[in-house]
Design a protein around this motif. Structure first.
Motif, PDB file in Angstrom:
ATOM      1  N   ALA A 137       0.818  -1.215   0.000  1.00 36.73           N
ATOM      2  CA  ALA A 137       0.000   0.000   0.000  1.00 36.73           C
ATOM      3  C   ALA A 137       0.847   1.258   0.000  1.00 36.73           C
ATOM      4  O   ALA A 137       0.442   2.296  -0.540  1.00 36.73           O
ATOM      5  CB  ALA A 137      -0.937   0.002   1.208  1.00 36.73           C
ATOM      6  N   ARG A 138       2.054   1.190   0.574  1.00 42.07           N
ATOM      7  CA  ARG A 138       2.927   2.361   0.616  1.00 42.07           C
ATOM      8  C   ARG A 138       3.616   2.632  -0.713  1.00 42.07           C
ATOM      9  O   ARG A 138       4.304   3.640  -0.864  1.00 42.07           O
ATOM     10  CB  ARG A 138       3.954   2.186   1.726  1.00 42.07           C
ATOM     11  CG  ARG A 138       3.401   2.483   3.110  1.00 42.07           C
ATOM     12  CD  ARG A 138       4.412   2.200   4.181  1.00 42.07           C
ATOM     13  NE  ARG A 138       4.509   0.764   4.458  1.00 42.07           N
ATOM     14  CZ  ARG A 138       5.333   0.247   5.359  1.00 42.07           C
ATOM     15  NH1 ARG A 138       6.133   1.032   6.040  1.00 42.07           N
ATOM     16  NH2 ARG A 138       5.353  -1.055   5.563  1.00 42.07           N
ATOM     17  N   LEU A 139       3.468   1.717  -1.662  1.00 46.35           N
ATOM     18  CA  LEU A 139       4.076   1.904  -2.973  1.00 46.35           C
ATOM     19  C   LEU A 139       3.195   2.723  -3.914  1.00 46.35           C
ATOM     20  O   LEU A 139       3.634   3.116  -4.993  1.00 46.35           O
ATOM     21  CB  LEU A 139       4.367   0.541  -3.622  1.00 46.35           C
ATOM     22  CG  LEU A 139       5.363  -0.339  -2.866  1.00 46.35           C
ATOM     23  CD1 LEU A 139       5.453  -1.711  -3.519  1.00 46.35           C
ATOM     24  CD2 LEU A 139       6.732   0.313  -2.816  1.00 46.35           C
ATOM     25  N   LEU A 140       1.956   2.976  -3.514  1.00 45.33           N
ATOM     26  CA  LEU A 140       1.067   3.801  -4.329  1.00 45.33           C
ATOM     27  C   LEU A 140       1.566   5.241  -4.348  1.00 45.33           C
ATOM     28  O   LEU A 140       2.174   5.707  -3.378  1.00 45.33           O
ATOM     29  CB  LEU A 140      -0.355   3.756  -3.778  1.00 45.33           C
ATOM     30  CG  LEU A 140      -1.089   2.408  -3.912  1.00 45.33           C
ATOM     31  CD1 LEU A 140      -2.334   2.402  -3.042  1.00 45.33           C
ATOM     32  CD2 LEU A 140      -1.451   2.158  -5.373  1.00 45.33           C
ATOM     33  N   PRO A 141       1.332   5.993  -5.437  1.00 42.49           N
ATOM     34  CA  PRO A 141       1.719   7.408  -5.464  1.00 42.49           C
ATOM     35  C   PRO A 141       1.056   8.169  -4.322  1.00 42.49           C
ATOM     36  O   PRO A 141      -0.070   7.840  -3.919  1.00 42.49           O
ATOM     37  CB  PRO A 141       1.208   7.890  -6.828  1.00 42.49           C
ATOM     38  CG  PRO A 141       1.119   6.655  -7.656  1.00 42.49           C
ATOM     39  CD  PRO A 141       0.740   5.557  -6.712  1.00 42.49           C
ATOM     40  N   PRO A 142       1.726   9.178  -3.789  1.00 38.87           N
ATOM     41  CA  PRO A 142       1.157   9.937  -2.665  1.00 38.87           C
ATOM     42  C   PRO A 142      -0.225  10.485  -2.981  1.00 38.87           C
ATOM     43  O   PRO A 142      -0.430  11.135  -4.004  1.00 38.87           O
ATOM     44  CB  PRO A 142       2.172  11.070  -2.467  1.00 38.87           C
ATOM     45  CG  PRO A 142       3.446  10.545  -3.044  1.00 38.87           C
ATOM     46  CD  PRO A 142       3.054   9.662  -4.187  1.00 38.87           C
ATOM     47  N   GLY A 143      -1.174  10.201  -2.105  1.00 39.11           N
ATOM     48  CA  GLY A 143      -2.519  10.728  -2.250  1.00 39.11           C
ATOM     49  C   GLY A 143      -3.401  10.007  -3.232  1.00 39.11           C
ATOM     50  O   GLY A 143      -4.564  10.358  -3.401  1.00 39.11           O
ATOM     51  N   ALA A 144      -2.864   8.984  -3.919  1.00 39.06           N
ATOM     52  CA  ALA A 144      -3.628   8.293  -4.957  1.00 39.06           C
ATOM     53  C   ALA A 144      -4.351   7.082  -4.379  1.00 39.06           C
ATOM     54  O   ALA A 144      -3.753   6.291  -3.642  1.00 39.06           O
ATOM     55  CB  ALA A 144      -2.709   7.863  -6.091  1.00 39.06           C
ATOM     56  N   PRO A 145      -5.637   6.908  -4.714  1.00 35.94           N
ATOM     57  CA  PRO A 145      -6.331   5.689  -4.293  1.00 35.94           C
ATOM     58  C   PRO A 145      -5.851   4.508  -5.118  1.00 35.94           C
ATOM     59  O   PRO A 145      -5.362   4.667  -6.236  1.00 35.94           O
ATOM     60  CB  PRO A 145      -7.801   6.011  -4.593  1.00 35.94           C
ATOM     61  CG  PRO A 145      -7.741   6.964  -5.752  1.00 35.94           C
ATOM     62  CD  PRO A 145      -6.489   7.784  -5.526  1.00 35.94           C
ATOM     63  N   GLY A 146      -5.988   3.327  -4.561  1.00 36.41           N
ATOM     64  CA  GLY A 146      -5.548   2.158  -5.317  1.00 36.41           C
ATOM     65  C   GLY A 146      -5.900   0.871  -4.622  1.00 36.41           C
ATOM     66  O   GLY A 146      -6.445   0.852  -3.507  1.00 36.41           O
ATOM     67  N   ARG A 147      -5.582  -0.216  -5.280  1.00 35.13           N
ATOM     68  CA  ARG A 147      -5.906  -1.552  -4.799  1.00 35.13           C
ATOM     69  C   ARG A 147      -4.647  -2.403  -4.808  1.00 35.13           C
ATOM     70  O   ARG A 147      -3.794  -2.254  -5.682  1.00 35.13           O
ATOM     71  CB  ARG A 147      -6.979  -2.173  -5.691  1.00 35.13           C
ATOM     72  CG  ARG A 147      -7.392  -3.583  -5.314  1.00 35.13           C
ATOM     73  CD  ARG A 147      -8.522  -4.075  -6.194  1.00 35.13           C
ATOM     74  NE  ARG A 147      -9.735  -3.281  -5.982  1.00 35.13           N
ATOM     75  CZ  ARG A 147     -10.879  -3.501  -6.626  1.00 35.13           C
ATOM     76  NH1 ARG A 147     -10.952  -4.472  -7.528  1.00 35.13           N
ATOM     77  NH2 ARG A 147     -11.929  -2.750  -6.395  1.00 35.13           N
TER      78      ARG A 147
END
Length: 532
Positions: A447-457
């Motif tokens: 989950a910490r690999l997602l771009p800052p502030g971006a939602p994701g799965r």
């Protein structure tokens, strides 16, 4: 959407309700973006225009939640057979691989596609499709666009932070912005004849590389058929548009087609031109407004669909406050190289399809026939591998020493815990996703690999022989790599995980050492797109 007196307000204003504008509106609708799309005509088109839709575009229809409705009116997986100046077959393109989840070449009818896309916009209360609304003028400020629109003799003001011109090759918006087109318009003219009520089964396109009269025969859904004939400098419009003349040309190719009912006849000239710039302030150009592609590769509409796919999630991210406005600067830098490469490919195919002499036709066709005796060359042609790959040379991603260019990920089928097999994007969702080999380190760090502030799965991948085990963290999915394609893709890039953008290009490749639970950090913004 809000309406105060004669002013309509939205997040994005789209000008032009063709396939590109309607696709963009549907994609923005899935992101919850308030969208107004205006079209000066009374309805979507009624006459056939574009006829070829590829695997990447069908993947976009999947993202828009409309692919099942779209493919009802599509002939899936057709090929192209090339005939020599003597009328003998000498080459074929019949791709069988479905790298992105769908066949690479498919036949459709533009009126049916547009009707499906227009109907799709009605799913969203925050998307308004307005026919008989013509853009008169617009002004830009530091915060948005104010457009004056004519409707039924009156005027309406539409205000939006962003505007996208999807208004065709003669784009009034591009003209108002003073953006020139660069490239060439070619002197060769072609006659298009659309026919209906075909009863003879037909799956593949026939291309007649005959210097006397180059021609193309294309199948369509629901018994439709198209012929295209290259015109000579001495051909007069009134003569070639005379039915007895072009029906004689058809009879010379396939006698049973000559009596089919006529739907449309039109003469066109092809272009290979690109707008000098695709953005002016808060206004973007997309589709034919940004680039005009020769028809020989069937990529004009598909290039426009790629524009909508690229631009939609970036606009949504900015509108939702999940990305800086600088991300929009990457639209042109990511899309222009690939659109230009497809134009060059179409020109090469066009030169081959339009031989100037019998001698030239005989030499080039004999050379291709001999080359196809070599399996690697035959596979290169048969599987359409000469088509420029969808890669990004620079833009919104983290370049890797192993892979400096971001690629569009394949879309294999994966197995869910309940045993169902589905296309991968079904599991990824509509935002960013982190996909990688399931492990405690992956679950802790993903989950910490997602771009800052971006939602994701987060999606964990299991090897084919392993069972689904363990309790999943909240908002994490688990799939099995039943085809082995994901393993092959990750291993080839030295990665154990990949961060995927909403348009299915990778954002970052994750090496094994990056998954240490204590060391995992959020990835920074791409250097190329950081705000100044």
């Amino acid at each position: 959407m809000s309406n105060s007196s004669s002013t309509l307000r939205a997040d994005v204003l789209i000008v032009g309700a063709g396939p590109v504008g309607l696709t963009l509106a549907n994609l923005l609708g899935t992101y919850g973006v308030r969208t107004v799309i205006i079209e000066r005509h009374d309805a979507t088109v009624h006459e056939p225009r574009a006829v070829s839709i590829d695997d990447e575009s069908l993947r976009t229809m999947q993202a828009a939640g409309l692919v099942d409705d779209v493919v009802k009116d599509v002939v899936m997986g057709y090929g192209v057979r090339y005939f020599s100046w003597r009328g003998n077959p000498f080459a074929a393109i019949q791709p069988t691989r479905q790298e992105y989840g769908y066949p690479k070449r498919n036949a459709f009818r533009q009126p049916l596609l547009e009707a499906t896309l227009a109907q799709g916009t009605r799913r969203f209360g925050h998307v308004s499709l307005l026919f008989r609304h013509e853009l008169l003028s617009f002004e830009q400020s530091a915060t948005g666009v104010t457009a004056q629109v004519r409707h039924d003799g009156g005027e309406l003001t539409i205000e939006a932070p962003w505007m996208v011109a999807c208004d065709g090759g003669r784009s009034p918006v591009r003209e108002m912005l003073g953006i020139p087109l660069e490239g060439e318009t070619y002197p060769e003219r072609w006659l298009i004849v659309d026919l209906a009520q075909r009863t003879v089964p037909l799956r593949h396109t026939s291309t007649f590389c005959d210097p006397r009269r180059p021609a193309i025969r294309l199948p369509g859904p629901h018994g439709t058929l198209r012929y295209e004939f290259m015109l000579r400098p001495g051909d007069r419009d009134e003569e070639v548009l005379d039915e007895k003349n072009f029906r004689a040309w058809i009879a010379n190719r396939e006698p049973q087609d000559a009596e089919l009912p006529l739907v449309r006849k039109v003469i066109y000239t092809f272009h290979a031109r690109v707008a000098q710039r695709w953005r002016e302030g808060r206004v973007f150009l997309a589709g034919d407004a940004a680039h005009l592609t020769p028809p020989f590769a069937g990529q004009g509409l598909n290039s426009g669909i790629r524009d909508a796919t690229n631009l939609s999630w970036k606009l949504a991210a900015v509108v939702r406050g999940q990305a800086p406005e600088s991300i929009l600067d990457t639209y042109e830098s990511e899309r222009r190289p690939h659109a230009s490469a497809l134009i060059r490919m179409a020109l090469r195919i066009g030169h081959f399809m339009q031989p100037k002499s019998v001698f030239g036709a005989a030499v080039s066709q004999a050379a291709l026939r001999v080359a196809c005796l070599l399996p690697p060359v035959r596979d290169y042609i048969l599987q359409l591998k000469f088509k420029p790959k969808p890669v990004l040379e620079r833009g919104w991603y983290q370049p890797s020493p192993v892979a400096p260019k971001a690629e569009l990920l394949p879309q294999p089928r994966v197995e869910l815990p309940d045993g169902r097999h589905v296309l991968m994007d079904t599991v990824l969702g509509g935002d960013y996703a982190v996909l990688g080999w399931d492990s405690p380190a992956f679950r802790a760090a993903a989950a910490r690999l997602l771009p800052p502030g971006a939602p994701g799965r987060v999606v964990g991948v299991l090897l084919q022989e392993l069972d689904f085990i363990g309790t999943l963290p909240q908002d994490m999915a688990l799939v099995r790599d039943v085809t082995g394609e994901l393993a092959q893709w990750l291993d080839a890039r030295g990665a154990v995980a990949v961060v995927i953008r909403p348009d299915r290009y990778w954002y970052a490749l994750v090496a094994p050492q990056a998954l240490g639970a204590s060391q995992a950090q959020s990835l920074p913004l791409p250097v190329q797109a950081r705000a100044a």
